[in-house]
Scaffold this active site. Structure first.
Site, mmCIF file in Angstrom:
data_model
loop_
_atom_site.group_PDB
_atom_site.id
_atom_site.type_symbol
_atom_site.label_atom_id
_atom_site.label_comp_id
_atom_site.label_asym_id
_atom_site.label_seq_id
_atom_site.Cartn_x
_atom_site.Cartn_y
_atom_site.Cartn_z
ATOM 1 N N THR A 70 -6.889 -7.082 2.034
ATOM 2 C CA THR A 70 -7.468 -8.298 1.460
ATOM 3 C C THR A 70 -6.491 -9.046 0.551
ATOM 4 O O THR A 70 -6.336 -10.265 0.662
ATOM 5 C CB THR A 70 -8.716 -7.927 0.618
ATOM 6 O OG1 THR A 70 -9.430 -6.891 1.283
ATOM 7 C CG2 THR A 70 -9.594 -9.120 0.395
ATOM 8 N N TRP A 72 -3.331 -9.019 0.421
ATOM 9 C CA TRP A 72 -2.239 -9.575 1.232
ATOM 10 C C TRP A 72 -2.708 -10.809 2.007
ATOM 11 O O TRP A 72 -2.048 -11.855 2.006
ATOM 12 C CB TRP A 72 -1.756 -8.483 2.182
ATOM 13 C CG TRP A 72 -0.500 -8.755 2.912
ATOM 14 C CD1 TRP A 72 0.491 -9.669 2.611
ATOM 15 C CD2 TRP A 72 -0.058 -8.068 4.097
ATOM 16 N NE1 TRP A 72 1.495 -9.586 3.532
ATOM 17 C CE2 TRP A 72 1.196 -8.614 4.442
ATOM 18 C CE3 TRP A 72 -0.587 -7.036 4.877
ATOM 19 C CZ2 TRP A 72 1.915 -8.170 5.566
ATOM 20 C CZ3 TRP A 72 0.124 -6.587 5.985
ATOM 21 C CH2 TRP A 72 1.357 -7.146 6.318
ATOM 22 N N HIS A 126 -16.404 -9.622 1.082
ATOM 23 C CA HIS A 126 -16.486 -8.307 1.738
ATOM 24 C C HIS A 126 -17.837 -8.158 2.450
ATOM 25 O O HIS A 126 -18.185 -7.076 2.906
ATOM 26 C CB HIS A 126 -16.372 -7.188 0.701
ATOM 27 C CG HIS A 126 -14.988 -6.964 0.154
ATOM 28 N ND1 HIS A 126 -13.851 -7.015 0.937
ATOM 29 C CD2 HIS A 126 -14.559 -6.646 -1.104
ATOM 30 C CE1 HIS A 126 -12.790 -6.761 0.165
ATOM 31 N NE2 HIS A 126 -13.191 -6.540 -1.066
ATOM 32 N N ARG A 148 -8.027 -2.501 9.538
ATOM 33 C CA ARG A 148 -6.896 -1.580 9.407
ATOM 34 C C ARG A 148 -7.314 -0.219 9.947
ATOM 35 O O ARG A 148 -8.508 0.093 9.997
ATOM 36 C CB ARG A 148 -6.566 -1.495 7.915
ATOM 37 C CG ARG A 148 -5.332 -0.751 7.539
ATOM 38 C CD ARG A 148 -5.184 -0.739 6.014
ATOM 39 N NE ARG A 148 -3.929 -0.128 5.628
ATOM 40 C CZ ARG A 148 -3.562 0.147 4.384
ATOM 41 N NH1 ARG A 148 -4.373 -0.156 3.382
ATOM 42 N NH2 ARG A 148 -2.409 0.708 4.113
ATOM 43 N N SER A 156 -6.466 4.805 1.136
ATOM 44 C CA SER A 156 -6.303 3.752 0.144
ATOM 45 C C SER A 156 -7.529 3.676 -0.771
ATOM 46 O O SER A 156 -7.410 3.558 -1.994
ATOM 47 C CB SER A 156 -6.092 2.412 0.863
ATOM 48 O OG SER A 156 -5.809 1.394 -0.055
ATOM 49 N N ARG A 285 -0.409 -0.184 -4.034
ATOM 50 C CA ARG A 285 -0.100 1.237 -4.092
ATOM 51 C C ARG A 285 1.169 1.505 -3.296
ATOM 52 O O ARG A 285 2.252 1.619 -3.851
ATOM 53 C CB ARG A 285 -1.286 2.063 -3.575
ATOM 54 C CG ARG A 285 -1.169 3.555 -3.870
ATOM 55 C CD ARG A 285 -2.333 4.333 -3.290
ATOM 56 N NE ARG A 285 -2.409 4.201 -1.837
ATOM 57 C CZ ARG A 285 -1.856 5.052 -0.978
ATOM 58 N NH1 ARG A 285 -1.203 6.097 -1.421
ATOM 59 N NH2 ARG A 285 -1.973 4.854 0.327
ATOM 60 N N GLY A 287 1.459 0.152 0.403
ATOM 61 C CA GLY A 287 1.616 -0.930 1.368
ATOM 62 C C GLY A 287 2.307 -0.496 2.645
ATOM 63 O O GLY A 287 3.133 -1.219 3.196
#
Ligand code: A3P
Length: 319
Positions: A70, A72, A126, A148, A156, A285, A287
């Site tokens: 998100t 990104w 979301h 993803r 994550s 974190r 990526g």
């Protein structure tokens, strides 16, 4: 998109107080709404959004389940849309996290801060496809969705739950969190149902919904950023391409660049939800693709893959 007058209306709080919660992966207490699990305040926000959200005719809605990319996606979309106003040295992303530039519609009524008035027709959410405010569907505005590999999403999310100050979750071991995630008990979960809702809608209306994968964006950013720009109505001209405009946006929004900015290392998000203080660095974190290999056992990975295969069976989608 201005919902500042409708701060936490009692009616939503009242409705929520009648719904029983369940323990989950993240946040700690989850409530079901229209088939999906969310934190309590999120549902209040969804109810409010369903009643009040008014997209602009040219709005683009960025959607995802948490931890799918998100932060990104927001940065890339914001940079694409505003590239004629800012360059790499003046872009507001250098001093603000993308969540403060492109707020979540369902948290806006909870937020204490005024959002920037940049007049960029971008909004994020979301919320599951089926629970989106009718105004979004009726207005026919465009939606960009990102998903993803569920294994990386889980890893994550688990790290996020450990860092989040909402509630101390030291008690939540990876194994328990994993069990919850597999059962669909995660924010905006079941994860697969969230993805499938948008996937099916994108098959039905490809001109209205662009479906992206974090992994594709990593592996071929140039292709996908151009595709996003085209889809959003801000295509790159030949001249821009010649001047490297696409690559500049990719570099600006890269994990390496974004995570090294002071605002994202030590900043606090301007948009605060209720009593929560959100540190920007929890959104950055590693990526990386396949970091799950450093955290999941082979059995866990196989179990998650099995669920994914089963859930996506016949959909034409693989993750
Ligand atoms: P990891 O925890 O695997 O590192 P979201 O933005 O949906 O909350 O998802 C967060 C995930 O996206 C985290 O994944 C985070 O590191 C990664 N991320 C954040 N900014 C990114 C960027 N600019 N490029 C790639 N990945 C990024």
């Amino acid at each position: 998109e201005n919902m500042s007058e409708t701060k936490s209306p009692n009616i939503y709080t009242e409705i929520m107080s009648t719904i029983p919660g369940r323990k989950g992966c993240w946040p700690a207490d989850l409530y079901q709404y229209e088939g999906f699990w969310y934190g309590r305040y999120t549902i209040e926000g969804i109810l409010s959004t369903q009643d009040h959200f008014k997209p602009q005719p040219n709005s683009v809605i960025l959607s995802s389940a948490p931890k799918s990319g998100t932060t990104w996606l927001k940065a890339l979309s914001f940079s694409i849309m505003t590239r004629s106003h800012f360059d790499e040295s003046t872009n507001p992303l250098l001093t603000k996290i993308s969540h403060d530039l492109v707020p979540f519609m369902e948290y806006q009524f909870l937020s204490n801060s005024q959002t920037l008035d940049l007049n960029v027709p971008l909004s994020a959410t979301h919320i599951s496809y089926t629970s989106l405010p009718k105004s979004i569907i009726n207005s026919g505005c465009k939606i960009v969705y990102i998903c993803r590999d569920p294994k990386d999403v889980f890893v994550s999310l688990w790290h996020h739950s450990q860092k989040s100050v909402t509630k101390a979750r030291e008690d939540l071991h990876l194994e328990n969190a994993f069990m919850y995630f597999c059962e669909g008990l995660s924010s905006s979960g079941p994860y697969w149902d969230h993805v499938l809702g948008y996937w099916r809608a994108s098959l039905e209306s490809p001109e209205r919904i662009l479906f992206l994968k974090y992994e594709d964006l990593m592996n071929d950013a140039v292709y996908w950023v151009k595709k996003m720009a085209q889809f959003m109505g801000y295509p790159f001209s030949f001249e821009e391409e010649d001047k490297g405009a696409v690559q500049k946006i990719i570099n600006l929004c890269s994990f390496e660049n974004m995570s090294s900015l002071e605002v994202n290392k030590s900043g606090i998000a301007e948009i605060q939800l209720k009593e929560m203080v959100i540190r920007n660095n929890i959104f950055f974190r590693k990526g990386k693709i396949r970091d799950w290999k450093n955290h999941l056992t082979v059995e866990m990975a196989m179990q998650l893959d099995q669920i994914t295969k089963q859930k996506l069976n016949g959909s034409g989608l693989t993750l």
